[in-house]
Scaffold this active site. Structure first.
Site: not given
Length: 639
Positions: A44, A46, A123, A552
């Site tokens: 875009d 930036k 992104h 565990s």
């Protein structure tokens, strides 16, 4: 004829030059600072926009400019003399891909204001980096490619900007030169964005048609958009009111303690950044969560004592009384204290590539305090396109959801809407130390206020004294078939002969009753261990020696149970049996089923086992018999 008049700027005296320099420095020192971000979808523009702002504000040195021009020619910019994005995209990977990956911070200044701008990645994979840049911003410039219109990432970033409380928003419709500066295109994009913005609670924003490539409406209004009657971007940034994003100074006083300042025996102060309100000597204050009260004695700074301090200032407070106060606690106005609770509803932005595991313990950092916390299964996930609430059991990378969080102790807090410092938090993985999520507290759950610990006259020490023993938990962990249950059974028989009061919790037995509703997914395994840990804790409170035999498999859950117990009462015993040996025994036929695909999420086959880092005892069952192993455990338990 020579003119030596001191009014001629060319012939100023040294004194006048010095006065000019002092005036210049004072002017620039007193200029306000605007922190803003640029965000939006990939490509875009930036980085190009920020590069243009740096270039037009003359914040590029000649050698930088020469390097930039050379880099622009090398990477090839389709006839453009300078690729302004290269000023900001500093990583090699960014230049190779032509995208922003990390958050790049840049400083520049004009005659009216100083700026710190964060260029955040577009992104989707790097949304977490955008959240980092937005967390300290006063204003957001949301860019939209005029050719593409409002995209998913535009909506996502706008939603995050709103969530993070940024109230000053500029919608910069970029690359207008590629749509012939069409007013119709601009108006349609603004209309589409307005509908979405209002649906998420953004009531106001400024829309500006720009071209970072050509410089239209960046520093001055452009003749190419005669239909636009607003200000250019930079003049708007120079004059926008940033008070909208600041905590009001007339709010109640709050200061998280970052450091106890004790340079000598005669001075004890509490240092921190005032989150809201103001402080003066003599003001009554309360320390939370303890609730102790006192009055401010002095406000100490590097430049001397102060008569008043306000929100945003870093100070050291001394109190009239010697009360307990440490890092992470919060000093507040005595008559307007914060809430204190240990259960909250919160918005969670998941920022890790590994999905959130409900029930797992993470570190929660809020203000200067770090506590252990668990996140429950989300109530819902938010679809950023439709704002629909989606049913989910977890959160993946970049997902935004609402979930309840429980901390291991009560903490002072504010809702994020009221105070960002005391309502915003991050979650940190206990094993990797990676930040996995950011969150905003909505409110405390009502049950957190209604449930109180009941003090009992017969306490755990009394129970232990009656049994003439020290309570303990012997926690045997290892692969299925390693011999845990066999060893645990021998240990209990030997302790019984010694007149010790014990109870054995076995993994299979517990799943017949207490945990029969749980499966073997990672989340269910965590909940299985949490419940067992709580039961074991109650049993130690009754004075018993508790013996457990559970696979565990995860370190974080074993550490969680250790944290439930009193110091020195948890004995982790790693029953270390190689996988091939355990599989060869396969007394229950489980490994064969797992190998054939009949049994999913089986530890050692398609689910991991995390070996203990520093167990109290390691038992190698290839060398020791169950009897010998039991003797080693008892010798460690009862020296």
């Amino acid at each position: 004829m020579t003119n030596n008049s001191t009014t001629d700027p060319i012939y100023k005296t040294d004194a006048l030059i010095s006065e000019d320099i002092d005036a210049y420095l004072e002017t620039h020192q007193n200029k306000t600072m605007l922190r803003f971000i640029t965000c939006g979808s990939v490509d875009d523009g930036k980085s190009t926009l920020i590069g243009r702002l740096l270039y037009d504000s003359k914040m590029i040195f000649e050698d930088q400019l020469a390097t930039l021009e050379a880099d622009s020619r090398r990477v090839g910019t389709q006839g453009q003399e300078i690729d302004f994005a290269l000023l900001v995209d500093g990583l090699a990977a960014e230049r190779e891909q032509g995208i922003t990956i990390d958050v790049a911070y840049r400083f520049f200044s004009t005659e009216k204001r100083k700026f710190i701008v964060a260029d955040t990645p577009g992104h989707e994979q790097y949304t977490r980096n955008m959240v980092t840049g937005a967390s300290t911003a006063d204003l957001a410039v949301i860019l939209i490619d005029a050719r593409k219109g409002v995209l998913t990432q535009t909506r996502r970033h706008s939603y995050l900007v709103h969530l993070l409380g940024i109230k000053n928003i500029v919608l910069a419709v970029n690359k207008m030169d590629l749509v012939d500066y069409s007013q119709e295109v601009f108006d349609q994009i603004v209309s589409d964005y307005t509908g979405f913005a209002h649906s998420i609670g953004i009531s106001e924003f400024i829309a500006i048609p720009i071209s970072g490539y050509k410089g239209d409406n960046i520093t001055t209004t452009s003749d190419n958009t005669p239909w636009y009657g607003g200000a250019a971007l930079l003049p708007h940034l120079e004059t926008v009111d940033i008070a909208l994003t600041k905590e009001p100074q007339n709010a109640a006083f709050r200061m998280p303690v970052q450091w106890v300042n004790r340079p000598n025996l005669d001075f004890r102060g509490f240092s921190g950044l005032i989150a809201s309100g103001l402080a003066q000597p003599g003001d009554p204050v309360r320390v939370l969560p303890s609730g102790k009260t006192s009055k401010i004695a002095k406000i100490v700074t590097f430049d001397g004592d102060r008569a008043i301090a306000v929100a945003g200032e870093a100070v050291t407070l001394t109190l009239e009384d010697e009360i307990d106060c440490s890092r992470g606690q919060v000093i507040v106005a005595a008559q307007a204290p914060l809430e204190v609770a240990d259960q909250f509803e919160s918005t969670v932005i998941w920022m890790d590539e590994h999905e959130m595991v409900p029930g797992r313990a993470y570190w929660l950092k809020i203000g200067a305090q770090t506590v252990s916390a668990t996140v429950q299964a989300p109530k819902y996930e938010i679809n950023v396109n439709t704002l629909e609430h989606l049913a989910t059991k977890t959160l993946d990378l970049n997902a935004i959801g609402v979930a309840n969080i429980t901390t291991d102790r009560e903490i002072p807090f504010s809702s994020y809407e009221e105070n960002h410092d005391l309502g915003g938090f991050i979650l940190i993985d206990k094993i990797t130390n990676q930040t996995v999520a950011a969150g905003m507290i909505h409110f405390a759950l009502r049950r957190a206020h209604n449930i109180h610990w009941q003090a009992l006259d017969i306490d755990r020490e009394s129970h232990a004294a009656m049994k003439n023993q020290k309570p303990a938990v012997i926690w045997l962990t290892g692969l299925s078939g390693s011999g845990k249950s066999t060893i645990a059974n021998v240990v209990e028989k030997k302790l019984a002969r010694m007149n010790r009061h014990t109870f054995l919790l076995d993994g299979d037995n517990v799943r017949h009753g207490l945990n029969k509703d749980l499966g073997f997914t990672e989340a269910d395994r965590i909940e299985n261990i949490r419940r067992v840990g709580e039961v074991a804790k109650l049993m130690t409170d009754s004075g018993l020696i508790v013996i457990t035999a559970f696979i565990s498999p995860f370190r974080s859950e074993r550490d969680m149970v250790r944290g439930m117990m009193q110091p020195g009462e948890f004995l982790e015993v790693f029953v270390d049996t190689p996988l091939e040996v355990a599989e060869a025994r396969d007394v229950k036929g489980l490994y064969a089923k797992a190998r054939s695909g009949q049994l999913k999420n089986f530890t050692g086959i398609d689910s991991p086992y995390e070996v203990p880092d520093a167990p109290e005892l390691r038992i190698d069952t290839t060398d020791l018999t169950p009897e010998q192993a039991a003797d080693a455990i008892i010798a460690r338990l009862i020296p």
